[in-house]
Motif scaffolding. Structure first.
Motif, PDB file in Angstrom:
ATOM      1  N   LEU A 102       0.844  -1.191   0.000  1.00  0.00           N
ATOM      2  CA  LEU A 102       0.000   0.000   0.000  1.00  0.00           C
ATOM      3  C   LEU A 102       0.877   1.238   0.000  1.00  0.00           C
ATOM      4  CD1 LEU A 102      -2.860   1.351   0.336  1.00  0.00           C
ATOM      5  CD2 LEU A 102      -2.428   1.300   2.808  1.00  0.00           C
ATOM      6  N   THR A 103       0.487   2.227  -0.810  1.00  0.00           N
ATOM      7  CA  THR A 103       1.123   3.540  -0.758  1.00  0.00           C
ATOM      8  C   THR A 103       0.068   4.568  -0.386  1.00  0.00           C
ATOM      9  OG1 THR A 103       0.753   3.920  -3.132  1.00  0.00           O
ATOM     10  CG2 THR A 103       2.876   2.974  -2.480  1.00  0.00           C
ATOM     11  N   LEU A 127      -2.952   2.801  -4.368  1.00  0.00           N
ATOM     12  CA  LEU A 127      -2.640   4.163  -3.948  1.00  0.00           C
ATOM     13  C   LEU A 127      -3.839   4.745  -3.201  1.00  0.00           C
ATOM     14  CD1 LEU A 127      -1.231   6.924  -3.894  1.00  0.00           C
ATOM     15  CD2 LEU A 127      -1.990   7.280  -6.257  1.00  0.00           C
ATOM     16  N   ALA A 128      -3.600   5.186  -1.960  1.00  0.00           N
ATOM     17  CA  ALA A 128      -4.628   5.869  -1.177  1.00  0.00           C
ATOM     18  C   ALA A 128      -4.189   7.307  -0.948  1.00  0.00           C
ATOM     19  CB  ALA A 128      -4.833   5.171   0.171  1.00  0.00           C
ATOM     20  N   PRO A 143      -7.474  10.666 -10.219  1.00  0.00           N
ATOM     21  CA  PRO A 143      -8.400   9.550 -10.512  1.00  0.00           C
ATOM     22  C   PRO A 143      -7.713   8.194 -10.488  1.00  0.00           C
ATOM     23  CG  PRO A 143      -7.879  10.790 -12.504  1.00  0.00           C
ATOM     24  CD  PRO A 143      -7.301  11.563 -11.367  1.00  0.00           C
ATOM     25  N   LEU A 144      -6.378   8.173 -10.415  1.00  0.00           N
ATOM     26  CA  LEU A 144      -5.663   6.903 -10.362  1.00  0.00           C
ATOM     27  C   LEU A 144      -5.581   6.340  -8.952  1.00  0.00           C
ATOM     28  CD1 LEU A 144      -2.714   7.540 -12.860  1.00  0.00           C
ATOM     29  CD2 LEU A 144      -4.851   6.296 -13.244  1.00  0.00           C
ATOM     30  N   ALA A 145      -5.978   7.117  -7.968  1.00  0.00           N
ATOM     31  CA  ALA A 145      -5.979   6.623  -6.587  1.00  0.00           C
ATOM     32  C   ALA A 145      -7.173   5.699  -6.369  1.00  0.00           C
ATOM     33  CB  ALA A 145      -6.027   7.791  -5.614  1.00  0.00           C
ATOM     34  N   GLN A 146      -6.929   4.549  -5.776  1.00  0.00           N
ATOM     35  CA  GLN A 146      -8.018   3.606  -5.518  1.00  0.00           C
ATOM     36  C   GLN A 146      -8.904   4.052  -4.369  1.00  0.00           C
ATOM     37  OE1 GLN A 146      -4.987   2.659  -6.379  1.00  0.00           O
ATOM     38  NE2 GLN A 146      -5.052   0.873  -7.712  1.00  0.00           N
TER      39      GLN A 146
END
Length: 346
Positions: A102-103, A127-128, A143-146
């Motif tokens: 996790l990042t 990615l959080a 928008p690439l962050a989950q």
């Protein structure tokens, strides 16, 4: 061992404060945590220059922060800022490997560095994004962050409008040391620790780790209200501390390591930015007021905190005295519950 990477930045104390507390909670769950500073990932001295420019801007020309944030809110300039964030990609890529599960980013530019690394296939871990401010700027979102963690419903709505995917709301990350006093005796011990008077109402004046804004005017207005004695924290701004001391203010502090005890010693907090100190004060059970807030993010945060009914925004000097009267009469509030780590880790 499960490994988590958290990327923050020493721009003020709010981003680092959230990263530190989040790291502590992950470690309690048996995880290995690496904390990185976005500024250190930039090539050469670029990070130091960027941090120094931001601090000087807020100190010398704070109104320009309004204009800069407005520019960064446009599609073109925001795109350029994201490209700038990519300069930290090589440095970040050197420390990201397959054992990272996790990042987490607590700083907007770090968010876009991690997002770029993900886009080019250099980051397999989720990615959080943890939002440290009550209001959300365009650059805070990728928008690439989950997962995007917001501190309130208004911030969550703003984040979704800027393109955030899964968004959850959690209480701001605050260290457990920030709690209400267990007794009046504990409050008196805290006052003795800082040499503060026992029988007077005390208003803690905070302006971030850099001590920026109209701090002298805030302290003078609090004193003139007759409702409380100002206790001013100048952070790392020694010049501010010297000016306030020379002006005759009795209780002026520099950098404070034992902020939980100082907050337990006071009756109300007056702040100008709506950042980490606000969350810590609320967790300590103190009423909080926003007054003479900083341009840009300060005003944006003040508007959200006022709209959700958490922290009143005092816009005029004439309104400060009745606002302090109401806040002091309200007394302590219930401490905020900590943000659940599971929401960030899932």
């Amino acid at each position: 061992m499960t490994r988590v990477v958290i990327v923050s930045a020493r721009v003020g104390a709010g981003h680092d404060g959230a990263a530190c507390e989040l790291a502590r909670r992950f470690r309690e769950r048996g995880m290995r945590v690496d904390r990185l500073d976005f500024l250190d990932l930039l090539p050469g001295r670029l990070g130091r220059i960027l941090c120094g420019f931001y601090q000087r801007q807020l100190t010398v020309a704070p109104r320009s922060w309004d204009w800069l944030l407005a520019l960064l809110g446009t599609r073109v300039i925001a795109g350029l800022a994201r490209r700038f964030a990519r300069l930290a990609t090589p440095g970040l890529g050197e420390v990201i490997d397959r054992d990272v599960v996790l990042t987490v980013s607590t700083y907007p530019m770090a968010t876009h560095t991690l997002a770029h690394l993900k886009a080019i296939g250099g980051l397999a871990a989720p990615l959080a994004v943890y939002l440290t401010d009550p209001s959300v700027h365009r650059l805070c979102i990728s928008p690439l962050a989950q997962l995007t963690v917001a501190p309130n419903e208004i911030a969550a709505d703003q984040a979704q409008r800027w393109g955030a995917r899964r968004t959850v709301v959690a209480r701001p990350l605050v260290a457990p040391e920030f709690r209400p006093p267990r007794s009046w005796a504990e409050r008196l011990r805290a006052r003795a620790m800082f040499g503060l008077p026992e029988g007077q109402r005390l208003a803690l004046v905070v302006s971030g780790s850099w001590g920026v804004g109209h701090v002298e005017s805030i302290a003078a207005d609090v004193a003139a209200s007759g409702q409380a004695v100002p206790v001013v924290v100048c952070g790392r701004n020694e010049r501010l501390r010297e000016r306030l001391t020379a002006a005759g203010f009795r209780f002026v502090l520099g950098w404070v390591e034992s902020m939980p005890e100082l907050m337990r010693a006071c009756d109300v907090v007056v702040q100008n930015a709506g950042g980490l100190s606000t969350s810590e004060a609320l967790a300590t059970g103190l009423p909080v007021l926003t007054y003479r807030c900083l341009p840009g993010h300060g005003r944006a945060n003040a508007a959200v905190l006022d709209a959700e009914g958490t922290v009143p925004w005092v816009r005029r000097r004439a309104d400060l005295e009745p606002a302090l009267t109401r806040a002091l009469a309200a007394g302590n509030t219930e401490p905020a519950r900590p943000a659940p780590v599971a929401e960030v880790a899932s």
